[in-house]
Every structure is written in structure tokens, then in C-alpha cells.
Design an enzyme around this catalytic site. Structure first.
Site, mmCIF file in Angstrom:
data_model
loop_
_atom_site.group_PDB
_atom_site.id
_atom_site.type_symbol
_atom_site.label_atom_id
_atom_site.label_comp_id
_atom_site.label_asym_id
_atom_site.label_seq_id
_atom_site.Cartn_x
_atom_site.Cartn_y
_atom_site.Cartn_z
ATOM 1 N N GLU A 92 -29.426 -5.466 -31.751
ATOM 2 C CA GLU A 92 -28.419 -4.402 -31.779
ATOM 3 C C GLU A 92 -27.036 -5.032 -31.924
ATOM 4 O OE1 GLU A 92 -28.821 -2.416 -28.027
ATOM 5 O OE2 GLU A 92 -28.683 -4.274 -26.880
ATOM 6 N N ASP A 138 -19.193 -4.514 -24.144
ATOM 7 C CA ASP A 138 -19.344 -4.619 -25.602
ATOM 8 C C ASP A 138 -18.019 -4.944 -26.293
ATOM 9 O OD1 ASP A 138 -21.980 -3.646 -25.087
ATOM 10 O OD2 ASP A 138 -21.225 -1.600 -25.182
#
Length: 506
Positions: free
Chosen positions: A184, A15
Site C-alpha cells: 500500500e 503516513d
């Protein structure tokens, strides 16, 4: 013209988010339950990165992370530079949205501040809007904690980043977008008069990168897919960072899920596409593997450190504990080498539950990992070794037997098993010393071997490394002893010395 090859970070830097300050680029990534958290990487060319520190010394609440929480903790951080300070926001799925900030990338960083409490609040990203002076924050939802997913919620934020000023509004509901799911990881930007949200969807292994834009922060937003696998080998390319260079080149860093190797980081060219004004990432929306380098000053080849001589008994920045550390787990001294205490634990036969395990990322390329080990304990059952740690794990090392002798042992545990089994035949280690080796091959297949003084010999079958739920497999060093009674837990029963830790290409 020189080129680069993806991935530019070939290990589990999950991420990623990036910010540019002047001529320098800084990257942070998810660290989940490992400590210290929030790794900080630096580059001047977006290709070669070095690890310069961490922004989070300990996880909070302290008591919850006193034991391993491999898939919890720090999820999908965002890094920004505002008001001459660095800011990092992240979501802890069990507690809420936190932030830390510092005047420089090397700190000092503030203690975590809880911006918004709540379960299931993940992937936050702030924006200080220079056009209006307003501050905003957007976040996603974890269905496992909240019952909500596939939505992005927007808030007005206090300009000092300390609190949210409203209850929030769903600004993107992907349930209303045909074919979209698991939206997301939003990253919030202001560009060309629009509010932009760059956000992934479709899941980590199979998804794509989306872009959303609106003239008003609270919407309505229109959407477009701007990066997807197409006919390439790069599955699920998404969740990353847009960054602009001093010469106004645009680039996008994202991850690719690679099983036991975790989420490796790719660098993609990016441009804003003419009159429509939408971003185009990669080669017409498909990821590139080889591409001309960014037009940035030359930088010597670099990568996050892996090798360690442990000078003075101190371990390098690349190492993280599997829980908040306690004093005495590692001992500083005047020489070289890492001294780990054989801490008494009730979980001596399951490394996944042991907090005093020191880890670093498993390399994404075939490698040879080596370390020297000496066991210095008279405690029967005390052991130390080198492991590949995941939902299943395997380790090789030394153990003091009930016969008083030190033995070379090799053990593994399956994902559903609560205890280890022998992976190779035990044999005496008369001097209590050994050199350990793990050779990794494609598919994260690991071959263990040992050298007791007569050269390396293989031990046991090949072990296929496995990831955790969200985390790639880890290399690990450990020392422990069984706890005879409850009051023994945490006490020390001798120590183990590790020297000359090395990783080299295979």
C-alpha cells in the site's frame, strides 16, 4: 558534528509525506475524520518542525462527517509542488481520490475536487513527468471496501490534476511476489531514467519499506526491500517520503506504529547505491535512532505547538474537532480562555460519538497535561472536562448535579461499552472551578488528578490509553448536556471555560 534523535515528530503524524520547495520542507499527514484536516508542517532542517496550518477546512460529503468517523476521511496523502502550486492528493476509502491545491502552503486552498470516484481507492500519489510532459497517478486498494488489496494501480492523469484518463492498470501485483502482503502507500518518483515507486508492505506494526523500479510507468517493475526492523527497536518502519536537500543529500521520513501514541515520524539517511542504483535507507537498511543532522542551515529547536491560552476565545492550530464543526460550539470574545457551549446531545454518556469534542495528539513522551476549567451552566447533567480519548476513554471534569450543585466527576468507558462508569468518587466543587491534570507514563499509562484549591489530589486508578483502529489516542476538551427530547439536540445549555492549557515533559 551535531546529531538528532528519532523520532523527530513524537506524536501521531500518520503516513507522512514531504516536499521541498527552495530551502523549505513541507510535511502533511493523514487526519482521518478530524477537522480541519491535512495538517501542514514546515521545517528548514528536516528535524525541527512547526505546524503552520491545514489544507482542508471541512470534510466532504458534509453530511457524512457531521458525526464522528474516527477511522475514515483522509487517508495517506501525497504532497507535491508543480506549476508553481502545491498539490495534495488523498484517498477517502468510501468515496474515492480527492485533491486540493494552492499557490502557497498557507493557501488559499481549493475545495476538495473528486478526481476519481470509487470505494477502496486509497493512498494516491501523482507524478508530473518533466521528461515527457505526461502526468500519472498511482494508488492502492482497501480490501474492506473493494475486496482488493496488495496491488498498485496506475493511471494516466490529466495534466491539470482534475481527472484520470484511463481505466487504470495493475502495475504491481504483490500477490505474485513471494512473502509480500499488504502492499500500500505508494509514492511515485522519477529518478535516473527510472520510474520509482516507494511503497510499504507487511502491515503497520510489522512491515517493511519496498522500492520498485521500471523504465516504463506501466511496468514491469522489479522490487527490493530497502528498510526493515532487523535487530532494532523500530518496528514496522515504512510508509513515508523521499526528499533531496539543496546540497543533494537524500533523506527518508517514515512512521513507526507505537500503539496508543499512534504513528510517530522518524528521519533516515538515504543514498542511491552505486552501479545497481537502488536506494539504501538508514544503516544498511536498518533504521537509525541517532544520526548526524542533515547538512542544512541551523534552525532553532522547534516542535508543533501544544500549549494554548486561547486568546480571544480562539484555539490554536493544534486543535481539531471530531467532526465538521458548527457555529457556536466555541465562542470568540475579548479576553482569554476557550468557551465551549454545553451542546445538547443524545450521546452524552459516550464521548466517542460526540462531534463537538476538541482534540490534539497525545504526546509520545511522558508528559504532564494541565488545564483550568470553570462550569457555567444551571442545567442538571451538563458537564465538561479533560479526556484521553480512544477506543476506550477516560475523563475528569465538572458536572451540574440534580441537587443543583457542581461536582467533580471522573469517568471511563471500555472499548465495547456503550456508556461510562465512575472511575473515581464524586465530590463537591463549591465554586464550580477546578484545575485538571493528566500525568502520562511509558505505555501511555495515564494518572488523573485535580486541584479544587488545596493542591492536586489523585483520582481513580491509572488508565491505559488505547488507540482507535488507525488513530492514536487523543487529548480532548469537551462540554455537553443531555438532550431531553429529539428537538433539543444541538441546542446550548450554558458553557464551560477552559484556560491555561499546558503540556510539559514529565
Amino acid at each position: 558534528m551535531t546529531t538528532y534523535t528519532n523520532p523527530v515528530l513524537n506524536a501521531d503524524w500518520s503516513d507522512p509525506d514531504v516536499v521541498r520547495v527552495g530551502d523549505d520542507f513541507y510535511l502533511t499527514a493523514s487526519s482521518f475524520g478530524r477537522v480541519p484536516g491535512l495538517p501542514l508542517l514546515h521545517s528548514r532542517n528536516l528535524v525541527d518542525w512547526t505546524l503552520v496550518g491545514h489544507a482542508l477546512e471541512r470534510l466532504e460529503p458534509e453530511e457524512e462527517f457531521a458525526r464522528p468517523r474516527h477511522d475514515r476521511g483522509v487517508w495517506a496523502p501525497s504532497v507535491r509542488h508543480h506549476d508553481d502550486r502545491f498539490w495534495i492528493f488523498w484517498g477517502d476509502p468510501d468515496h474515492g481520490v480527492f485533491q486540493v491545491n494552492a499557490p502557497g502552503i498557507r493557501g488559499p486552498w481549493t475545495r476538495p475536487h473528486l478526481v476519481k470516484a470509487g470505494r477502496g481507492l486509497i493512498d494516491p500519489c501523482p507524478l508530473w513527468d518533466e521528461e515527457t510532459g505526461e502526468a500519472y497517478l498511482v494508488h492502492a486498494w482497501a480490501r474492506s471496501r473493494s475486496g482488493v488489496k496488495n496491488r498498485l494501480t496506475g493511471h494516466r492523469m490529466h495534466p491539470e490534476g482534475t481527472a484520470l484518463l484511463d481505466e487504470g492498470k495493475v502495475i504491481v501485483d504483490a500477490d505474485r511476489i513471494p512473502g509480500w502482503f499488504t502492499l500500500e502507500g505508494p509514492k511515485l518518483h522519477r529518478h535516473d531514467g527510472w520510474f520509482w515507486i516507494l511503497a510499504p508492505a507487511g502491515g503497520v506494526g510489522t512491515g517493511w519499506q519496498g522500492a520498485f523500479r521500471s523504465r516504463d510507468f506501466f511496468g514491469p517493475y522489479e522490487e527490493r526491500i530497502v528498510l526493515e526492523q532487523k535487530d532494532t527497536e523500530v518496528n514496522g518502519p515504512h510508509q513515508g517520503a523521499w526528499v533531496r536537500t539543496p546540497s543533494d543529500e537524500d533523506w527518508f521520513l517514515h512512521f513507526q506504529q507505537r500503539g496508543a501514541y499512534g504513528r510517530v515520524v522518524h528521519l533516515q539517511p538515504m543514498r542511491w547505491d552505486g552501479p545497481d542504483g537502488w536506494p539504501v535507507i538508514g544503516d544498511a537498511g536498518a533504521p537509525v535512532l541517532v544520526h548526524p543532522r542533515p547538512a542544512l542551515p541551523a534552525q532553532p529547536p522547534a516542535a508543533p505547538a501544544t500549549d494554548d491560552d486561547f486568546p480571544g476565545g480562539r484555539y490554536g492550530r493544534q486543535w481539531q474537532w471530531t467532526a465538521n464543526p458548527r457555529a457556536g460550539w466555541a465562542t470568540e470574545h475579548s479576553g482569554d480562555g476557550l468557551r465551549l457551549a454545553c451542546v445538547r446531545t443524545p450521546d452524552a454518556h459516550d464521548l466517542r460519538r460526540v462531534p463537538h469534542v476538541l482534540t490534539q495528539r497525545l504526546p509520545g513522551a511522558p508528559s504532564i497535561v494541565e488545564v483550568d476549567l470553570a462550569l457555567r451552566t444551571e442545567e442538571p447533567g451538563a458537564r465538561a472536562g479533560l479526556a484521553v480519548l480512544g477506543d476506550a476513554y477516560c475523563w475528569i471534569g465538572l458536572q451540574r448535579g440534580t441537587d443543583g450543585r457542581v461536582h467533580l466527576v471522573h469517568r471511563f468507558a471500555e472499548p465495547v461499552a456503550e456508556a461510562e462508569r465512575d472511575a473515581g468518587q464524586s465530590r463537591p466543587a463549591p465554586e464550580g472551578r477546578v484545575r485538571l491534570r493528566i500525568e502520562t507514563a511509558p505505555g501511555a499509562r495515564c494518572r488523573f488528578s485535580h486541584d479544587l484549591g488545596g493542591g492536586f489530589e489523585p483520582s481513580g486508578p491509572v488508565f491505559a490509553a488505547t488507540p482507535w483502529r488507525w488513530v492514536g489516542a487523543l487529548l480532548a476538551l469537551f462540554a455537553l448536556a443531555p438532550a431531553g427530547h429529539a428537538h433539543d439536540v444541538g441546542e446550548h445549555a450554558g458553557a464551560a471555560a477552559f484556560t491555561r492549557f499546558r503540556i510539559r515533559p514529565r
